[in-house]
Design a protein around this motif. Structure first.
Motif, PDB file in Angstrom:
ATOM      1  N   SER A  69      -9.691 143.387  57.326  1.00 25.70           N
ATOM      2  CA  SER A  69      -9.860 142.511  58.478  1.00 25.70           C
ATOM      3  C   SER A  69      -8.735 141.491  58.488  1.00 25.70           C
ATOM      4  CB  SER A  69     -11.211 141.796  58.401  1.00 25.70           C
ATOM      5  OG  SER A  69     -11.309 140.793  59.399  1.00 25.70           O
ATOM      6  N   VAL A  70      -8.514 140.880  59.647  1.00 21.10           N
ATOM      7  CA  VAL A  70      -7.540 139.803  59.711  1.00 21.10           C
ATOM      8  C   VAL A  70      -7.978 138.628  58.841  1.00 21.10           C
ATOM      9  CG1 VAL A  70      -8.518 138.572  61.691  1.00 21.10           C
ATOM     10  CG2 VAL A  70      -6.049 138.561  61.345  1.00 21.10           C
ATOM     11  N   ARG A  71      -9.278 138.569  58.519  1.00 26.81           N
ATOM     12  CA  ARG A  71      -9.821 137.531  57.630  1.00 26.81           C
ATOM     13  C   ARG A  71     -10.843 138.165  56.718  1.00 26.81           C
ATOM     14  NH1 ARG A  71      -8.778 132.158  58.024  1.00 26.81           N
ATOM     15  NH2 ARG A  71     -10.553 130.958  57.323  1.00 26.81           N
ATOM     16  N   GLU A  72     -10.578 138.081  55.416  1.00 27.48           N
ATOM     17  CA  GLU A  72     -11.436 138.715  54.421  1.00 27.48           C
ATOM     18  C   GLU A  72     -12.260 137.654  53.695  1.00 27.48           C
ATOM     19  OE1 GLU A  72      -8.429 142.458  53.495  1.00 27.48           O
ATOM     20  OE2 GLU A  72      -7.926 140.444  52.775  1.00 27.48           O
ATOM     21  N   LEU A  73     -13.221 138.112  52.867  1.00 25.36           N
ATOM     22  CA  LEU A  73     -14.175 137.191  52.244  1.00 25.36           C
ATOM     23  C   LEU A  73     -14.364 137.559  50.784  1.00 25.36           C
ATOM     24  CD1 LEU A  73     -16.225 134.841  52.987  1.00 25.36           C
ATOM     25  CD2 LEU A  73     -17.948 136.664  53.174  1.00 25.36           C
ATOM     26  N   CYS A  74     -14.223 136.564  49.900  1.00 25.81           N
ATOM     27  CA  CYS A  74     -14.476 136.790  48.478  1.00 25.81           C
ATOM     28  C   CYS A  74     -15.257 135.624  47.913  1.00 25.81           C
ATOM     29  CB  CYS A  74     -13.163 136.971  47.712  1.00 25.81           C
ATOM     30  SG  CYS A  74     -12.245 135.448  47.384  1.00 25.81           S
ATOM     31  N   GLY A  75     -15.680 135.751  46.665  1.00 29.87           N
ATOM     32  CA  GLY A  75     -16.305 134.638  45.981  1.00 29.87           C
ATOM     33  C   GLY A  75     -15.250 133.640  45.556  1.00 29.87           C
ATOM     34  N   ASP A  81      -7.465 150.663  36.726  1.00 29.95           N
ATOM     35  CA  ASP A  81      -7.647 150.057  38.049  1.00 29.95           C
ATOM     36  C   ASP A  81      -8.746 149.009  38.013  1.00 29.95           C
ATOM     37  OD1 ASP A  81      -6.028 150.932  40.389  1.00 29.95           O
ATOM     38  OD2 ASP A  81      -6.488 152.919  39.586  1.00 29.95           O
ATOM     39  N   ILE A  82      -8.389 147.809  38.464  1.00 27.97           N
ATOM     40  CA  ILE A  82      -9.333 146.692  38.483  1.00 27.97           C
ATOM     41  C   ILE A  82      -9.148 145.919  39.791  1.00 27.97           C
ATOM     42  CG2 ILE A  82      -9.225 146.490  35.969  1.00 27.97           C
ATOM     43  CD1 ILE A  82      -7.590 143.799  36.645  1.00 27.97           C
ATOM     44  N   GLY A  83      -9.833 144.794  39.942  1.00 22.96           N
ATOM     45  CA  GLY A  83      -9.630 143.940  41.113  1.00 22.96           C
ATOM     46  C   GLY A  83     -10.755 142.947  41.291  1.00 22.96           C
ATOM     47  N   VAL A  84     -10.810 142.384  42.486  1.00 24.74           N
ATOM     48  CA  VAL A  84     -11.860 141.441  42.870  1.00 24.74           C
ATOM     49  C   VAL A  84     -12.646 142.052  44.026  1.00 24.74           C
ATOM     50  CG1 VAL A  84     -12.227 139.247  44.083  1.00 24.74           C
ATOM     51  CG2 VAL A  84     -10.821 139.312  42.030  1.00 24.74           C
ATOM     52  N   ALA A  85     -13.953 141.925  43.973  1.00 22.40           N
ATOM     53  CA  ALA A  85     -14.819 142.468  45.021  1.00 22.40           C
ATOM     54  C   ALA A  85     -14.824 141.546  46.235  1.00 22.40           C
ATOM     55  CB  ALA A  85     -16.239 142.637  44.490  1.00 22.40           C
ATOM     56  N   ILE A  86     -14.576 142.121  47.413  1.00 22.34           N
ATOM     57  CA  ILE A  86     -14.538 141.345  48.648  1.00 22.34           C
ATOM     58  C   ILE A  86     -15.327 142.057  49.739  1.00 22.34           C
ATOM     59  CG2 ILE A  86     -12.239 140.476  48.038  1.00 22.34           C
ATOM     60  CD1 ILE A  86     -11.114 142.198  50.333  1.00 22.34           C
ATOM     61  N   LEU A  87     -15.606 141.337  50.817  1.00 21.44           N
ATOM     62  CA  LEU A  87     -16.124 141.915  52.054  1.00 21.44           C
ATOM     63  C   LEU A  87     -15.028 141.853  53.118  1.00 21.44           C
ATOM     64  CD1 LEU A  87     -19.748 140.442  52.361  1.00 21.44           C
ATOM     65  CD2 LEU A  87     -19.055 142.678  51.469  1.00 21.44           C
ATOM     66  N   SER A 138      -4.118 145.888  39.796  1.00 27.89           N
ATOM     67  CA  SER A 138      -5.090 144.927  40.321  1.00 27.89           C
ATOM     68  C   SER A 138      -5.058 144.926  41.843  1.00 27.89           C
ATOM     69  CB  SER A 138      -4.777 143.522  39.778  1.00 27.89           C
ATOM     70  OG  SER A 138      -5.725 142.587  40.244  1.00 27.89           O
ATOM     71  N   ASP A 139      -6.166 145.313  42.437  1.00 26.49           N
ATOM     72  CA  ASP A 139      -6.286 145.371  43.902  1.00 26.49           C
ATOM     73  C   ASP A 139      -7.728 145.058  44.266  1.00 26.49           C
ATOM     74  OD1 ASP A 139      -5.704 145.790  46.571  1.00 26.49           O
ATOM     75  OD2 ASP A 139      -4.925 147.815  46.289  1.00 26.49           O
ATOM     76  N   THR A 140      -7.930 144.532  45.452  1.00 35.55           N
ATOM     77  CA  THR A 140      -9.294 144.208  45.856  1.00 35.55           C
ATOM     78  C   THR A 140     -10.138 145.468  46.018  1.00 35.55           C
ATOM     79  OG1 THR A 140      -8.592 144.159  48.170  1.00 35.55           O
ATOM     80  CG2 THR A 140      -8.686 142.041  47.000  1.00 35.55           C
ATOM     81  N   GLY A 157     -17.376 138.217  38.707  1.00 39.12           N
ATOM     82  CA  GLY A 157     -16.250 138.605  37.871  1.00 39.12           C
ATOM     83  C   GLY A 157     -15.520 139.802  38.432  1.00 39.12           C
ATOM     84  N   PRO A 158     -14.346 140.109  37.892  1.00 42.30           N
ATOM     85  CA  PRO A 158     -13.555 141.240  38.410  1.00 42.30           C
ATOM     86  C   PRO A 158     -14.285 142.565  38.239  1.00 42.30           C
ATOM     87  CG  PRO A 158     -12.616 140.388  36.366  1.00 42.30           C
ATOM     88  CD  PRO A 158     -13.674 139.423  36.782  1.00 42.30           C
TER      89      PRO A 158
END
Length: 430
Positions: A407-413, A397-403, A311-313, A336-337
């Motif tokens: 970065s020092v600060r990331e963004l997810c739902g 391999d799975i994970g959570v989708a982020i933007l 599990s990784d972004t 969802g993941p």
């Protein structure tokens, strides 16, 4: 504005607490261990003989933790179900001779760890955290979680070309943070300051593993608070979800042996004694088999039936760079993941792995999405292929989708961490 009724945000609130309290891999595993202890797990030392008793156990080594739960009556050949993750994130790490400076500025010498988005570290209020090693070989965690350092950006008046040519940063010359004033740079100042901060007698620290972090706390973002902004979500989001899933699975009666394997050093290749390419996971699983009276044959049977979810972004579709994504695969936040697929084995997922993850998501009533890279773009990788190849374990391999990954600060739902944890719990309970 009142937040609309969506998912239970208790999990995401707790994730925010976990992120803020885990500025280094050493803090992350200490916080995970504390949660496991409260759930009845106990630490076992690698240097001790292990027994075959049932219950929850964990091993700590540096910035890695392996935790597992042995159900009552588990046979030696009982297979494992593993959630794999990593505890490290790209950042600026303190060099062996940290005290530097020039022209009346006092600075801290840092080295670039992993592949951070360097521009995101500019003009940020930074703290410093990590592990101090004392003369007797013991270690102490330290966390200066206040504005202490800053990497100041050059004013546009002194570099007019930045508008036309873009920002160009030299990793050695441009990324050294300032932390005070003074013409005389004195060796030992930083470590002396950290000794005082941690309540350690002067001169007792002889080794350190220190890194910088943004002191800005995680926060909900957006009109309806549907997004989460914060540090180190790659990949403490998965460590937090995996810890919660393991505790939930242990509270039931799992048919297999659920495991959380959170490694260090993924961001620079995993080749260390605490990385996924090291022997730690294999040693722990084998010792668990042998402690329950198993033979090499039992070990082989257990590994043959074992499945790991790595599990990784991953990358959510970016509204400003849609052309960088595969045109038919657009993972969205709060969808969802994601299931990661790469036919060149940069991810370990195959068709049977997809079926495994589908079953877990269906059992948890969790939607999931598929991710593949654009054929014209290089594909990243994870601990998944390493785990599969090193241990002969079927891995997905799975994970959570982020933007804003790295970065020092990331963004997810804000809903996706909760959905991931539910899917991981269902997987461990199967």
């Amino acid at each position: 504005m009142t937040e609309p009724a969506r998912f239970d945000r208790g999990h995401t609130d707790d994730l925010m607490t976990f992120l803020a309290a885990s500025p280094s891999p050493y803090h992350a595993v200490a916080n995970a261990a504390e949660r496991l202890e409260k759930a009845g797990f106990r630490q076992v030392a690698e240097t001790d003989a292990w027994d075959g008793t049932s219950g929850g156990k964990y091993v700590l080594r540096g910035g890695a933790i392996i935790a597992w739960y042995v159900p009552e009556g588990a046979a030696p050949h009982t297979p494992f179900r593993i959630v794999g993750a990593h505890t490290d994130s790209p950042n600026l790490r303190v060099k062996p001779l940290p005290d530097s400076g020039a022209l009346g500025w006092r600075q801290v010498a840092v080295e670039i760890y992993g592949g951070p988005l360097l521009n995101s570290w500019l003009d940020r209020d930074l703290g410093i955290a990590g592990r101090l090693t004392l003369r007797d070989g013991s270690t102490r965690l330290v966390n200066v979680d206040r504005p202490l350092l800053r990497v100041p950006q050059l004013a546009i008046h002194l570099d007019r070309s930045v508008t036309a040519d873009g920002l160009k940063l030299d990793k050695q010359r441009h990324m050294q943070p300032v932390w005070g004033l003074g013409r005389d740079v004195r060796d030992g100042d930083l470590i002396a300051f950290l000794e005082e901060t941690a309540g350690i007698p002067a001169g007792e620290v002889t080794g350190w593993d220190l890194m910088t972090h943004s002191v800005e706390p995680p926060a909900y973002l957006g009109r309806d608070h549907e997004l989460l902004a914060g540090p180190r979500m790659d990949n403490l989001l998965s460590v937090h979800a995996g810890t919660a899933a393991l505790m939930a699975a242990a509270s039931g009666n799992p048919a297999s042996i659920p495991v959380l394997a959170a490694f260090d050093h993924e961001e620079n290749g995993s080749q260390s004694d605490t990385g996924a390419d090291g022997p730690l996971l294999g040693n722990v699983l084998e010792r668990s088999v042998f402690a329950r009276g198993g033979s090499y044959e039992d070990r082989a049977r257990a590994f043959a039936g074992t499945v790991c979810l790595s599990s990784d972004t991953g990358h959510a579709v970016h509204p400003n760079y849609a052309e960088r994504h595969d045109p038919t695969h657009h993972p969205r936040v709060n969808g969802g993941p994601i299931l990661k697929v790469n036919v060149n084995n940069r991810y370990a997922t195959d068709g049977s792995g997809r079926a495994e993850f589908t079953a877990a998501c269906e059992a948890a009533d969790v939607p999931f999405q598929s991710f593949v890279s654009n054929n014209s773009m290089p594909c990243g990788t994870t601990i998944g292929p390493i785990t599969a190849a090193r241990h002969g374990i079927r891995t997905v391999d799975i994970g959570v989708a982020i933007l804003s990954m790295h970065s020092v600060r990331e963004l997810c739902g804000a809903d996706d961490p909760f959905l991931l944890a539910n899917a991981l719990t269902a997987f461990l309970e199967r």
